[in-house]
Design a protein around this motif. Structure first.
Motif, mmCIF file in Angstrom:
data_model
loop_
_atom_site.group_PDB
_atom_site.id
_atom_site.type_symbol
_atom_site.label_atom_id
_atom_site.label_comp_id
_atom_site.label_asym_id
_atom_site.label_seq_id
_atom_site.Cartn_x
_atom_site.Cartn_y
_atom_site.Cartn_z
ATOM 1 N N VAL A 1 0.888 -1.165 0.000
ATOM 2 C CA VAL A 1 0.000 0.000 0.000
ATOM 3 C C VAL A 1 0.922 1.210 0.000
ATOM 4 O O VAL A 1 1.609 1.479 0.994
ATOM 5 N N PHE A 2 1.016 1.871 -1.136
ATOM 6 C CA PHE A 2 1.881 3.046 -1.243
ATOM 7 C C PHE A 2 1.069 4.270 -0.824
ATOM 8 O O PHE A 2 -0.085 4.428 -1.231
ATOM 9 N N LEU A 3 1.684 5.117 -0.022
ATOM 10 C CA LEU A 3 0.968 6.283 0.488
ATOM 11 C C LEU A 3 1.863 7.506 0.420
ATOM 12 O O LEU A 3 2.960 7.490 0.989
ATOM 13 N N SER A 4 1.428 8.518 -0.301
ATOM 14 C CA SER A 4 2.133 9.811 -0.307
ATOM 15 C C SER A 4 1.417 10.775 -1.230
ATOM 16 O O SER A 4 0.761 10.350 -2.183
ATOM 17 N N GLU A 5 1.616 12.051 -0.953
ATOM 18 C CA GLU A 5 1.070 13.086 -1.829
ATOM 19 C C GLU A 5 1.662 12.955 -3.221
ATOM 20 O O GLU A 5 2.874 12.744 -3.355
ATOM 21 N N GLY A 6 0.817 13.103 -4.226
ATOM 22 C CA GLY A 6 1.298 13.143 -5.604
ATOM 23 C C GLY A 6 1.567 11.781 -6.215
ATOM 24 O O GLY A 6 2.095 11.698 -7.333
ATOM 25 N N LEU A 7 1.206 10.714 -5.518
ATOM 26 C CA LEU A 7 1.555 9.374 -6.021
ATOM 27 C C LEU A 7 0.783 8.956 -7.273
ATOM 28 O O LEU A 7 1.210 8.025 -7.959
ATOM 29 N N LEU A 8 -0.327 9.626 -7.560
ATOM 30 C CA LEU A 8 -1.089 9.239 -8.757
ATOM 31 C C LEU A 8 -0.174 9.237 -9.980
ATOM 32 O O LEU A 8 -0.235 8.346 -10.819
ATOM 33 N N ASP A 9 0.714 10.228 -10.036
ATOM 34 C CA ASP A 9 1.613 10.343 -11.190
ATOM 35 C C ASP A 9 2.702 9.268 -11.202
ATOM 36 O O ASP A 9 3.431 9.135 -12.178
ATOM 37 N N GLU A 10 2.828 8.554 -10.119
ATOM 38 C CA GLU A 10 3.873 7.518 -10.019
ATOM 39 C C GLU A 10 3.304 6.116 -10.246
ATOM 40 O O GLU A 10 4.037 5.127 -10.165
ATOM 41 N N THR A 11 1.992 6.030 -10.515
ATOM 42 C CA THR A 11 1.351 4.713 -10.556
ATOM 43 C C THR A 11 2.046 3.756 -11.545
ATOM 44 O O THR A 11 2.293 2.587 -11.229
ATOM 45 N N GLY A 12 2.332 4.261 -12.746
ATOM 46 C CA GLY A 12 2.941 3.388 -13.762
ATOM 47 C C GLY A 12 4.288 2.841 -13.285
ATOM 48 O O GLY A 12 4.561 1.635 -13.371
ATOM 49 N N ARG A 13 5.106 3.734 -12.741
ATOM 50 C CA ARG A 13 6.431 3.305 -12.255
ATOM 51 C C ARG A 13 6.290 2.280 -11.129
ATOM 52 O O ARG A 13 6.976 1.264 -11.109
ATOM 53 N N LEU A 14 5.367 2.529 -10.220
ATOM 54 C CA LEU A 14 5.190 1.608 -9.081
ATOM 55 C C LEU A 14 4.699 0.243 -9.558
ATOM 56 O O LEU A 14 5.173 -0.799 -9.101
ATOM 57 N N TRP A 15 3.767 0.258 -10.498
ATOM 58 C CA TRP A 15 3.211 -1.001 -11.005
ATOM 59 C C TRP A 15 4.306 -1.812 -11.715
ATOM 60 O O TRP A 15 4.431 -3.023 -11.498
ATOM 61 N N CYS A 16 5.108 -1.138 -12.495
ATOM 62 C CA CYS A 16 6.187 -1.842 -13.207
ATOM 63 C C CYS A 16 7.260 -2.319 -12.223
ATOM 64 O O CYS A 16 7.876 -3.375 -12.427
ATOM 65 N N SER A 17 7.463 -1.543 -11.146
ATOM 66 C CA SER A 17 8.485 -1.957 -10.169
ATOM 67 C C SER A 17 8.105 -3.273 -9.501
ATOM 68 O O SER A 17 8.949 -3.959 -8.921
ATOM 69 N N LEU A 18 6.823 -3.642 -9.598
ATOM 70 C CA LEU A 18 6.397 -4.930 -9.025
ATOM 71 C C LEU A 18 6.460 -6.046 -10.069
ATOM 72 O O LEU A 18 5.933 -7.149 -9.860
ATOM 73 N N GLY A 19 7.041 -5.729 -11.220
ATOM 74 C CA GLY A 19 7.238 -6.760 -12.240
ATOM 75 C C GLY A 19 6.093 -6.852 -13.231
ATOM 76 O O GLY A 19 5.978 -7.837 -13.970
ATOM 77 N N ASN A 20 5.228 -5.855 -13.291
ATOM 78 C CA ASN A 20 4.092 -5.896 -14.213
ATOM 79 C C ASN A 20 4.366 -5.061 -15.454
ATOM 80 O O ASN A 20 4.975 -3.991 -15.361
ATOM 81 N N ARG A 21 3.888 -5.540 -16.604
ATOM 82 C CA ARG A 21 4.052 -4.823 -17.863
ATOM 83 C C ARG A 21 2.761 -4.840 -18.683
ATOM 84 O O ARG A 21 2.627 -4.113 -19.641
ATOM 85 N N ASP A 22 1.835 -5.731 -18.323
ATOM 86 C CA ASP A 22 0.690 -5.960 -19.206
ATOM 87 C C ASP A 22 -0.369 -4.879 -19.056
ATOM 88 O O ASP A 22 -0.269 -3.998 -18.206
ATOM 89 N N LYS A 23 -1.377 -5.007 -19.884
ATOM 90 C CA LYS A 23 -2.399 -3.957 -19.991
ATOM 91 C C LYS A 23 -3.143 -3.701 -18.686
ATOM 92 O O LYS A 23 -3.379 -4.618 -17.895
ATOM 93 N N VAL A 24 -3.512 -2.439 -18.501
ATOM 94 C CA VAL A 24 -4.337 -2.056 -17.349
ATOM 95 C C VAL A 24 -5.644 -1.446 -17.877
ATOM 96 O O VAL A 24 -5.616 -0.529 -18.704
#
Ligand code: GLY
Length: 363
Positions: free
Chosen positions: A15-38
């Motif tokens: 559970v990531f929590l911080s101001e402005g994280l909406l803009d980091e969603t793609g990076r966070l999702w990929c950092s967990l090893g995901n690449r496929d469609k959302v």
């Protein structure tokens, strides 16, 4: 950035929590090893506010994005809409390794989560809660589902998300009324956590109302941490998890008595909390000063302390016919003291009746 870990039998997830994280969603999702469609699911209002930024963040990380919009409002949380969403996912050629992303409050989180849990027997799920209620409660813990005409939340699943992105900045776009309603759940956590959190919130609630992020973020964090701990002990709600229902037995009765129109969930829970704290005084000798302090806090927040829109007898009838409880008095959560909730309290029905009537008297 704060990274909390949800640890349940079925899944461990961040559970990531911080101001402005909406803009980091793609990076966070990929950092967990995901690449496929959302496939993002959002209602029209939330989509207008936040979808473009989310889509940009995912695309910038190299993730293909589709979006499906639904109508705002509780009526959207239906089996009919789930079926429409299955068809949209099918038409978009969504595969098992793809993800559904719920961008929104409790309605979208529950509906999109339910669709994710059942489409192709389960695809990945990202929760991006945009309301206070969903940030501190419904986006974590895996309860997903829809309403049926007979009752709310009667069809669903326990399906933990694969990632939660909580950006308190998104609360700045909420209508004030919705923010205040979410605060009823925050007050619930204050009572569950203990005198220290309660006193701290009592002293600084204005900072929350003015959305001073230096104050909002730690409060949201504390609520999430409490819920994560409870869910890790009792993911499927067989015991301990019931503490999260503090104030909800009477609260649900109030919501149902008003046909889910007269009282929103948050306003009904505020009254339910007051009844539960007063009952705790009767049953466990919780000092009276707590109900007085709670009443004054709820008033300061703009939450109701008097039952005005529905009759007490309709609340009691709704509580008795709630098929999730055996009778009027069973399954109540009360407090021995702040921070010490007791579940399954079998309270004398006449005491419950007295407290619901007292809410209407407004003393
Ligand atoms: N909102 C109560 C629960 O998640 O169990």
């Amino acid at each position: 950035m704060i990274q909390l870990v949800a640890s349940t039998r079925s899944r461990e997830y961040p559970v990531f929590l911080s101001e402005g994280l909406l803009d980091e969603t793609g990076r966070l999702w990929c950092s967990l090893g995901n690449r496929d469609k959302v496939v993002v699911i959002a209602d029209d209002n939330v989509a207008a506010l936040h979808l473009a930024r989310l889509a940009e963040s995912l695309a910038a990380a190299g993730v293909k994005v589709n979006a499906v919009k639904v109508r705002p409002g509780e009526k959207t949380k239906s089996l009919e809409n789930a079926a429409l969403l299955y068809t949209r996912l099918f038409d978009l050629k969504t595969r098992r390794q793809d993800a559904v992303c719920a961008l929104g409050g409790g309605v979208v989180g529950d509906l999109a989560g339910f669709v994710a849990s059942t489409y192709m027997r389960g695809v990945k799920l990202i929760q991006i809660p945009t309301s206070l209620l969903s940030q501190v409660d419904s986006s974590i813990g895996g309860k997903v589902g829809v309403n049926i005409p007979e009752a709310k939340n009667y069809v669903g699943a326990f399906y933990q998300p694969h990632m939660v992105v909580t950006d308190p900045d998104l609360l700045t776009t909420l209508p004030r009324r919705e923010l205040v309603e979410g605060l009823a759940e925050v007050v619930k956590y204050c009572l569950l956590t203990g005198d220290d959190f309660f006193s701290n919130f009592e002293a600084s609630y204005e900072e929350f109302l003015s959305l001073n992020m230096a104050y909002v973020e730690p409060v949201v964090r504390r609520c999430i941490e409490y819920k994560l701990r409870i869910v890790s002990e009792d993911e499927r709600d067989f015991g301990r998890r019931a503490v999260l229902n503090l104030g909800h037995t009477v609260g649900h009765g109030i919501e149902a008595a008003g046909a889910y129109k007269a009282y929103s969930h948050g306003r009904a829970v505020a009254l339910g909390l007051l009844a539960a704290v007063r009952l705790s005084t009767k049953v466990f000798g919780l000092p009276d000063r707590y109900s007085e302090r709670l009443q004054s806090l709820l008033l300061s927040l703009g939450l109701p302390v008097r039952l005005e829109e529905v009759r007490p007898r309709d609340v009691l009838a709704a509580m008795a016919s709630d098929k999730k409880s055996d009778d009027l008095s069973a399954n109540m959560v009360l407090l021995k003291t702040l921070g010490e909730p007791v579940t399954n309290c079998d309270v004398d029905a006449s005491l419950v009746k007295d407290q619901v009537e007292r809410l209407a008297e407004g003393d």
